[in-house]
Design a protein around this motif. Structure first.
Motif, PDB file in Angstrom:
ATOM      1  N   ILE A  10      19.805 -19.201   2.998  1.00  0.00           N
ATOM      2  CA  ILE A  10      18.666 -18.368   2.590  1.00  0.00           C
ATOM      3  C   ILE A  10      18.971 -17.681   1.256  1.00  0.00           C
ATOM      4  O   ILE A  10      18.141 -17.667   0.346  1.00  0.00           O
ATOM      5  CB  ILE A  10      18.349 -17.316   3.684  1.00  0.00           C
ATOM      6  N   LEU A  12      20.962 -18.650  -1.139  1.00  0.00           N
ATOM      7  CA  LEU A  12      20.951 -19.600  -2.252  1.00  0.00           C
ATOM      8  C   LEU A  12      19.528 -20.062  -2.569  1.00  0.00           C
ATOM      9  O   LEU A  12      19.161 -20.204  -3.740  1.00  0.00           O
ATOM     10  CB  LEU A  12      21.842 -20.801  -1.924  1.00  0.00           C
ATOM     11  N   LEU A  13      18.729 -20.283  -1.523  1.00  0.00           N
ATOM     12  CA  LEU A  13      17.336 -20.685  -1.766  1.00  0.00           C
ATOM     13  C   LEU A  13      16.578 -19.574  -2.479  1.00  0.00           C
ATOM     14  O   LEU A  13      15.746 -19.827  -3.354  1.00  0.00           O
ATOM     15  CB  LEU A  13      16.639 -21.025  -0.446  1.00  0.00           C
ATOM     16  N   ARG A  15      17.561 -17.674  -4.683  1.00  0.00           N
ATOM     17  CA  ARG A  15      17.883 -17.603  -6.117  1.00  0.00           C
ATOM     18  C   ARG A  15      17.114 -18.623  -6.933  1.00  0.00           C
ATOM     19  O   ARG A  15      17.135 -18.582  -8.168  1.00  0.00           O
ATOM     20  CB  ARG A  15      19.381 -17.856  -6.324  1.00  0.00           C
ATOM     21  N   LEU A  16      16.458 -19.583  -6.276  1.00  0.00           N
ATOM     22  CA  LEU A  16      15.670 -20.568  -7.018  1.00  0.00           C
ATOM     23  C   LEU A  16      14.477 -19.884  -7.660  1.00  0.00           C
ATOM     24  O   LEU A  16      13.880 -18.990  -7.060  1.00  0.00           O
ATOM     25  CB  LEU A  16      15.171 -21.675  -6.092  1.00  0.00           C
TER      26      LEU A  16
ATOM     27  N   ALA B  27      12.474 -25.313 -10.184  1.00  0.00           N
ATOM     28  CA  ALA B  27      13.631 -25.176  -9.298  1.00  0.00           C
ATOM     29  C   ALA B  27      14.604 -26.334  -9.512  1.00  0.00           C
ATOM     30  O   ALA B  27      15.823 -26.126  -9.593  1.00  0.00           O
ATOM     31  CB  ALA B  27      13.169 -25.112  -7.842  1.00  0.00           C
ATOM     32  N   HIS B  30      16.409 -25.842 -12.744  1.00  0.00           N
ATOM     33  CA  HIS B  30      17.385 -24.770 -12.580  1.00  0.00           C
ATOM     34  C   HIS B  30      18.635 -25.303 -11.893  1.00  0.00           C
ATOM     35  O   HIS B  30      19.761 -25.025 -12.326  1.00  0.00           O
ATOM     36  CB  HIS B  30      16.762 -23.639 -11.766  1.00  0.00           C
ATOM     37  N   LEU B  31      18.452 -26.099 -10.837  1.00  0.00           N
ATOM     38  CA  LEU B  31      19.597 -26.652 -10.111  1.00  0.00           C
ATOM     39  C   LEU B  31      20.410 -27.569 -11.018  1.00  0.00           C
ATOM     40  O   LEU B  31      21.641 -27.513 -11.043  1.00  0.00           O
ATOM     41  CB  LEU B  31      19.121 -27.418  -8.880  1.00  0.00           C
ATOM     42  N   LEU B  42      24.382 -24.829  -3.161  1.00  0.00           N
ATOM     43  CA  LEU B  42      23.239 -25.146  -2.304  1.00  0.00           C
ATOM     44  C   LEU B  42      23.503 -26.423  -1.515  1.00  0.00           C
ATOM     45  O   LEU B  42      23.190 -26.514  -0.326  1.00  0.00           O
ATOM     46  CB  LEU B  42      21.966 -25.300  -3.150  1.00  0.00           C
ATOM     47  N   ALA B  45      25.832 -25.448   1.301  1.00  0.00           N
ATOM     48  CA  ALA B  45      25.182 -24.650   2.342  1.00  0.00           C
ATOM     49  C   ALA B  45      24.235 -25.510   3.174  1.00  0.00           C
ATOM     50  O   ALA B  45      24.188 -25.408   4.400  1.00  0.00           O
ATOM     51  CB  ALA B  45      24.409 -23.494   1.699  1.00  0.00           C
TER      52      ALA B  45
END
Lengths: 199, 199
Positions: A10, A12-13, A15-16, B27, B30-31, B42, B45
């Protein structure tokens, strides 16, 4: 109560860009509850991208090969380079489908406030690309912001010195397609009026 | 121009609740551009959660162990079961920190429109849990919607037959904490007025 693994997912998500803590929780739960339909495919796609996608050493685009698909596409015009701030802008240009030359991703714009100078951007690499004699035109497709326009002027000045044979242009400013005057800011209306054209 | 790997990642991200095509592109970018800070964590996780998190066979919560941490927590009261629609509601109850009994996740609410009957939810499993003699009270923490209230009535009726010694209650309805009357709907104001209490 969610356990450290779910909490970490949660966090890490969240931070998107576009996701906050609340939607990150919903997204994590969706992934957990749609294991085969959502979690496993996303895990595979993310792994593929993490393993294979790299920045293009020529233009700064991201792709599974280097040089990227745009840089090696033989149907594209080597003589025109479109300079964009970041890869998202390159994608937006490609979606518009109106440009068939090469790109150059700056990686940002000059900003006195954020301490971004020319050496932090890929301006020297752009100058090197323009020096090979094949480039006729550089299109500066930078945002109509103060920093974007400052950056455009700095690049134009530098190219005038290092690649004097290259024409430097920028995107036209004016009324957006579908834009209603009533909803436009005064600056856009003024710019469009000054740049008026015969019908 | 983005290549099949990146396209697939964008498509899968866009399916997450809260993300549309535009924010999924941001997103993904960004990744890709924050590989070590965002993509790799991510990926780790997500892999952990995919590998280890499962639904709890007792209450329907999701956790790395089964029965889940809430079901095995010895400090919690076995005599009270809070019935919620889904795991997100269980998380919301836990964040509120006001409940220290056990949970039961229905997995939805009854809906004639969507064709959801009692056999599609975990109502029989709730009845089995209530039949062991330790449960004193079932709190129906379902949404104040037509389907939520219908589901509450059906569960109350069934428990009155199968577990007659168990008290069935529901969350109070009224003015939300911090709520201003001016912004509340008429139904909430009417409910709060009928359920008024001495100060």
């Amino acid at each position: 109560m969610t356990g450290p693994e779910i909490d970490r997912l949660i966090t890490l998500l969240a931070r998107l860009p576009g996701l906050g803590p609340r939607s990150a929780r919903r997204a994590a739960l969706h992934l957990i509850q749609s294991r085969e339909a959502a979690m496993v495919p996303l895990l595979g796609a993310l792994g593929d991208v993490a393993e294979r996608v790299r920045p293009c050493s020529t233009c700064g685009n991201v792709d599974t090969r280097d040089p990227c698909a745009v840089c090696v596409d033989g149907r594209r015009d080597d003589g025109v380079i479109c300079v964009v701030e970041d890869v998202a802008d390159l994608w937006a240009m490609e979606r518009a489908g109106a440009f068939s030359g090469r790109y150059h991703v700056l990686g940002g714009v000059l900003s006195a406030l954020d301490g971004v100078g020319p050496e932090d951007l890929s301006i020297p690499r752009l100058e090197a690309r323009c020096a090979d004699g094949r480039v006729r035109e550089v299109i500066l497709a930078l945002g109509a912001t103060v920093d974007g326009q400052t950056t455009a002027h700095v690049i134009a000045d530098r190219l005038a010195e290092t690649a004097p044979g290259v024409a430097v242009t920028s995107l036209a400013q004016g009324v957006p397609v579908g834009g209603e005057l009533d909803y436009l800011d005064d600056g856009t209306i003024g710019t469009a009026l000054r740049a008026r054209r015969p019908v």
